[in-house]
Design an enzyme around this catalytic site. Structure first.
Site, mmCIF file in Angstrom:
data_model
loop_
_atom_site.group_PDB
_atom_site.id
_atom_site.type_symbol
_atom_site.label_atom_id
_atom_site.label_comp_id
_atom_site.label_asym_id
_atom_site.label_seq_id
_atom_site.Cartn_x
_atom_site.Cartn_y
_atom_site.Cartn_z
ATOM 1 N N ASP A 172 33.761 51.998 45.962
ATOM 2 C CA ASP A 172 35.215 51.482 46.509
ATOM 3 C C ASP A 172 35.105 51.429 48.126
ATOM 4 O O ASP A 172 34.189 51.864 48.672
ATOM 5 C CB ASP A 172 36.231 52.279 45.971
ATOM 6 C CG ASP A 172 37.373 51.364 45.462
ATOM 7 O OD1 ASP A 172 37.531 50.169 46.003
ATOM 8 O OD2 ASP A 172 38.426 51.719 44.605
ATOM 9 N N ASP A 214 42.791 43.718 43.023
ATOM 10 C CA ASP A 214 42.920 44.077 41.741
ATOM 11 C C ASP A 214 43.637 43.339 40.798
ATOM 12 O O ASP A 214 44.701 42.552 41.141
ATOM 13 C CB ASP A 214 43.647 45.607 41.741
ATOM 14 C CG ASP A 214 42.720 46.574 42.298
ATOM 15 O OD1 ASP A 214 41.680 46.514 42.822
ATOM 16 O OD2 ASP A 214 43.219 47.819 42.225
HETATM 17 C C1 GLA Z 1 40.812 50.360 43.999
HETATM 18 C C2 GLA Z 1 39.884 49.560 42.998
HETATM 19 C C3 GLA Z 1 39.993 49.603 41.614
HETATM 20 C C4 GLA Z 1 40.302 51.250 41.218
HETATM 21 C C5 GLA Z 1 41.177 51.901 42.160
HETATM 22 C C6 GLA Z 1 41.019 53.484 41.909
HETATM 23 O O1 GLA Z 1 42.073 49.612 43.964
HETATM 24 O O2 GLA Z 1 39.908 48.171 43.573
HETATM 25 O O3 GLA Z 1 39.557 48.823 40.664
HETATM 26 O O4 GLA Z 1 38.834 51.425 41.193
HETATM 27 O O5 GLA Z 1 40.990 51.765 43.537
HETATM 28 O O6 GLA Z 1 41.635 54.205 43.014
#
Ligand code: GLA
Length: 395
Positions: free
Chosen positions: A157, A212
């Site tokens: 990430d 997301d």
């Molecule tokens: C980010 C990523 C998600 C997930 C969260 C976890 O938002 O884009 O897919 O992994 O972190 O905290």
């Protein structure tokens, strides 16, 4: 004389200028040779958020087998954020002892014993998105640890990265994983921030292209629902291929925010996009419709087609559109999609598929599992509101 020359050469090599040149030299990056088709598996985040534990992961591995998901091609069980709590005195990453009392090696062994592969999550910055320790400054140590545990997949990430450079940070972990000696699929999650499709072909096996996904058909100005994510994929098709895929984020199928018709559209469109198919629902209690969507072998075969060509939007008129991708056997997979509020007829002309109009081609419906016969010039179908008709067209 010889000694003096060697000494000069050594000085030159150690100089900051020489080091700068070495970094600039654009040495070809060695790819890891993995993920020749888009990865398929399950990830904890969409459904379980931070509520992960070894019991949950074991149950999910069991359910993956029992539900028929494994037989349908799903392979990776990936624990997203929140499995880690701290680092020990030597800097080793420490799994949460309360929720993962047996440790990661034992859990990886369990997942492997079910014939599946095991994945973990970390972050290129100092902390993960949920404030757990990130890998910054520990890249090689973490990669060695993952390899020792038996990790097969790393999602990486981009939270808490400050002024870090995306290319350099992901290249560093790519190299660390390569040197770990274990084949580990590298899933980059920097949300498309630095347009990774332009530079990550040999660094990541997949890279998120957007923020997301939210479990809704559309979110409009409030964030990214399924169709907002879809729209952001248009134009990225030329950057994907075997070993390096655009990732429009994990599946929401079965999580309750969309109707089954909408989930069928979500799954069909992700397959046309050659997207990684990471289920994000609770595999232990899937309803029949959810299972039927996630395990539709004909749609999965499109996603996994060996040609590895991501599809594109070939036609659009208001709420109606057609997405298509070429297949290894010379045919096309086609999704007729209706975003509108009522049922409408959608047509695809052969010329929009790159075929001459006079061609006679066999059309098969991949949700009805039915050959529809031979058609010349075009195919038309009634498409439900928010629904798709997905077919193959084979001359
Ligand atoms: C980010 C990523 C998600 C997930 C969260 C976890 O938002 O884009 O897919 O992994 O972190 O905290």
């Amino acid at each position: 004389m010889k000694t003096i020359t060697s000494a000069c050469l050594l000085l030159l090599l150690l100089s900051p200028l020489a080091q700068l040149r070495a970094q600039d030299s654009q040495e070809p990056v060695q790819s890891n040779g993995l993920a020749l088709t888009p990865p398929m598996g399950w990830n904890s985040w969409n459904k379980f958020d931070c509520n992960v534990s070894e019991d949950l992961i074991k149950q999910m591995a069991d359910a993956m087998v029992k539900s028929g998901m494994k037989a349908a091609g799903y392979q990776y069980i990936v624990i997203d954020d929140c499995w880690q709590v701290s680092r020990d005195k030597e800097g080793n990453i420490v799994p949460d002892p309360q929720h993962f009392p047996s440790g990661m090696k034992a859990l990886a062994d369990y997942v492997h014993s079910r014939g599946l592969k095991f994945g973990l999550y970390s972050d290129a910055g100092t902390k993960t998105c949920q404030g757990r320790p990130g890998s910054r400054g520990y890249e090689f140590q973490d990669a060695r640890q993952y390899a020792a545990w038996g990790v097969d997949y790393l999602k990486y990430d981009w939270c808490n990265t400050g002024t870090q450079d995306g290319h350099a940070s992901y290249l560093l972990m790519h190299n660390a994983l390569l040197q770990s000696g274990r084949p580990i699929v590298f899933s980059m999650c920097e949300w498309g921030t630095a347009k990774p499709w332009l530079w990550a072909k040999d660094i990541g096996n997949l890279w998120r292209t957007t923020g997301d996904i939210y479990d809704a058909f559309s979110r409009r100005e409030h964030g990214l629902g399924m169709v907002e994510i879809l729209d952001l994929q248009a134009g990225l098709e030329s950057f994907a291929g075997p070993g390096h895929w655009n990732d429009p984020d994990m599946l929401e199928v079965g999580n309750g925010g969309m109707t089954d018709t909408e989930y069928r559209s979500h799954f069909s469109l992700w397959a046309i996009l050659a997207a990684p198919l990471m289920a994000g629902n609770d595999l232990r209690d899937m309803g029949a419709a959810t299972r039927e969507i996630l395990t539709n072998q004909e749609v999965i075969a499109i996603d996994q087609d060996a040609l590895g060509k991501q599809g594109s939007r070939v036609w659009k008129n208001g709420d109606l559109e057609v997405w298509a991708r070429p297949l290894k056997d010379g045919g096309r997979a086609v999704v007729l999609f209706n975003r509108g509020a009522s049922q409408q007829t959608v047509s695809i002309g052969w010329e929009d598929l790159g075929y001459p109009a006079y061609l006679s081609a066999a059309v098969r419906d991949l949700w009805q599992h039915k050959d529809l016969g031979k058609f010349t010039g075009k195919y038309s179908a009634a498409v439900a509101s928010h629904g798709v008709v997905m077919v193959t067209v084979k001359p």
